[in-house]
Design an enzyme around this catalytic site. Structure first.
Site, PDB file in Angstrom:
ATOM      1  N   TRP A  33       0.828  -1.207   0.000  1.00 24.63           N
ATOM      2  CA  TRP A  33       0.000   0.000   0.000  1.00 24.63           C
ATOM      3  C   TRP A  33       0.861   1.255   0.000  1.00 24.63           C
ATOM      4  CZ3 TRP A  33      -0.194   4.005   3.547  1.00 24.63           C
ATOM      5  CH2 TRP A  33      -1.269   4.900   3.436  1.00 24.63           C
ATOM      6  N   HIS A  34       2.035   1.177   0.646  1.00 30.84           N
ATOM      7  CA  HIS A  34       2.889   2.360   0.760  1.00 30.84           C
ATOM      8  C   HIS A  34       3.537   2.755  -0.557  1.00 30.84           C
ATOM      9  CE1 HIS A  34       2.530   1.663   5.105  1.00 30.84           C
ATOM     10  NE2 HIS A  34       2.935   2.905   5.241  1.00 30.84           N
ATOM     11  N   GLY A  35       3.708   1.835  -1.468  1.00 30.91           N
ATOM     12  CA  GLY A  35       4.331   2.221  -2.721  1.00 30.91           C
ATOM     13  C   GLY A  35       4.616   1.029  -3.613  1.00 30.91           C
TER      14      GLY A  35
END
Length: 416
Positions: free
Chosen positions: A263-265
């Site tokens: 989700w962060h990248g």
């Protein structure tokens, strides 16, 4: 989709509408954020296997805040599907829920059951709201401008270096990033909460005291709280949560943290970071279970010294995670980790000055958080002893004016 689910009693139709909502939201997120990552990774894999392939990439500009408002709207439709929430019938109210500007681009990730009623009903602004809101905005600016942006050059100097980095220098760079990301992200969250408070709206607390915890579970109860609770309620529990065998629970934890990392990248470092966080949670759960069986009803060993040892140990486990999170590649993770273990040099004057800067910019923040932690209150000055409030406020203002970095560094979580 929410209105459609409320109008039907047909379970299959409700599930189809939920599927439509999930496919649309996740499809947009996947196309903009992950298509190029997976396409290029697949092309490289084929190249390793000896097959020639040209990766088809879209080169799309990532819409700012897409990860945050996607999760916010997903929780809305899932809660409507589960019958925990009545759908919103006013499109303007719903639009404001999705695009509420203080927290739109970097959270906190709000639940519809909490934010929609505040938008829908008249709000009454009081002096307490104003005082608390101004404190949160000021504290957020302090975390961002005084601590995070002054420590950013130290972290960037280590992670942006092309050649090898000596052990102590690399370690200080990781420490600097640990406090940079805390000040940067917690600072944004407090600014968002304070601005919302000045509009008469209460946002969820997103950070408590993540570097004073003693285990990985408590870290995620104090760090990016709205994301960790979202992952718990909409991913971990539906997968089975704590129910089932030890292996099933470990699988649920690992799957949740892998997706949380992604989700962060769109990068393999975030996937590895998610796997690392999952491994920490699984290991902690296993150790805790063994200790509980052996100890029985006896009280655990206590004392301030033992608690301090656990806090320091957990902080360094967290820093290893930040090394993975911040690194530009998995190769850099390996090189920096090996550099810290294999090349311990005598501190030079430059290293000493870097250490002094780190202590100076992080020390005041830790002192304030220690006072807040003792009172259990992080969103106002109420928990800080009255005799300390005025000198503390004066010190914060002075530090901001004299040592604040006003170079305009972008918030780290804007990229997500």
């Amino acid at each position: 989709c929410g209105l459609g689910m409320a109008r039907t009693t047909d379970a299959r139709r409700k599930k189809a509408l939920l599927g439509c909502s999930l496919a649309t939201n996740l499809g947009l997120l996947g196309t903009f954020k992950y298509f190029d990552f997976f396409a290029s990774s697949f092309a490289r894999l084929l190249g390793v296997l000896g097959m020639q392939a040209d990766g088809v990439t879209l080169g799309l500009v990532l819409p700012v805040g897409i990860s945050f408002y996607t999760f916010q709207t997903l929780s809305y439709t899932i809660d409507v599907y589960r019958g925990r929430l009545e759908p919103e019938r006013d499109p303007v109210v719903f639009a404001l829920f999705v695009a509420f500007f203080p927290q739109l681009v970097a959270g906190p990730i709000e639940r519809a059951a909490r934010l929609l009623p505040q938008i829908r009903h008249p709000r009454r602004l009081t002096g307490a709201h104003v005082g608390s809101g101004l404190w949160m905005v000021s504290w957020g600016f302090f975390l961002k401008i005084f601590m995070a942006d002054n420590l950013a050059p130290i972290a960037d100097g280590v992670f942006g270096r092309a050649g090898p980095v000596e052990g102590i220098t690399a370690l200080l760079g990781v420490y600097a990033f640990a406090f940079q990301i805390l000040g940067d992200f917690a600072g944004y969250s407090f600014i968002a909460m304070g601005i919302a408070k000045l509009l008469g709206i209460e946002l969820s607390t997103n950070f408590l005291f993540p570097y004073f915890v003693t285990n990985p579970r408590d870290f995620w109860r104090n760090w990016h709280i709205t994301l960790s609770t979202w992952l718990r309620d909409y991913l971990y529990i539906p997968l089975g949560g704590n129910r089932g065998t030890t292996a099933r629970v470990a699988r649920n934890l690992m799957a949740t943290m892998l997706l949380g990392g992604l989700w962060h990248g769109a990068a393999w470092t975030f996937v590895v970071w998610g796997a690392y966080q999952g491994a920490l949670l699984i290991a902690h759960r296993g150790i805790e279970s063994i200790v509980r069986r052996r100890r029985g009803e006896r009280e655990p060993p206590g004392g301030a010294a033992w608690a301090a040892v656990k806090v320091v140990a957990m902080f360094h486990l967290t820093c290893l995670g930040w090394l993975i999170f911040r690194a530009n590649s998995v190769t850099q993770v390996r090189d920096l980790a090996l550099g810290m273990l294999a090349h311990v040099e005598m501190p030079t004057q430059a290293v000493v000055l870097t250490f002094e800067r780190l202590v100076f910019y992080a020390g005041l923040t830790l002192a304030v958080q220690w006072l807040q932690r003792r009172s259990g209150e992080v969103t106002s000055v109420a928990g800080i002893p009255g005799i300390l409030r005025v000198p503390l406020a004066a010190a914060m203002v002075y530090a901001l004016l004299v040592w604040g970095n006003y170079g305009g560094s972008e918030f780290i979580y804007f990229q997500f």
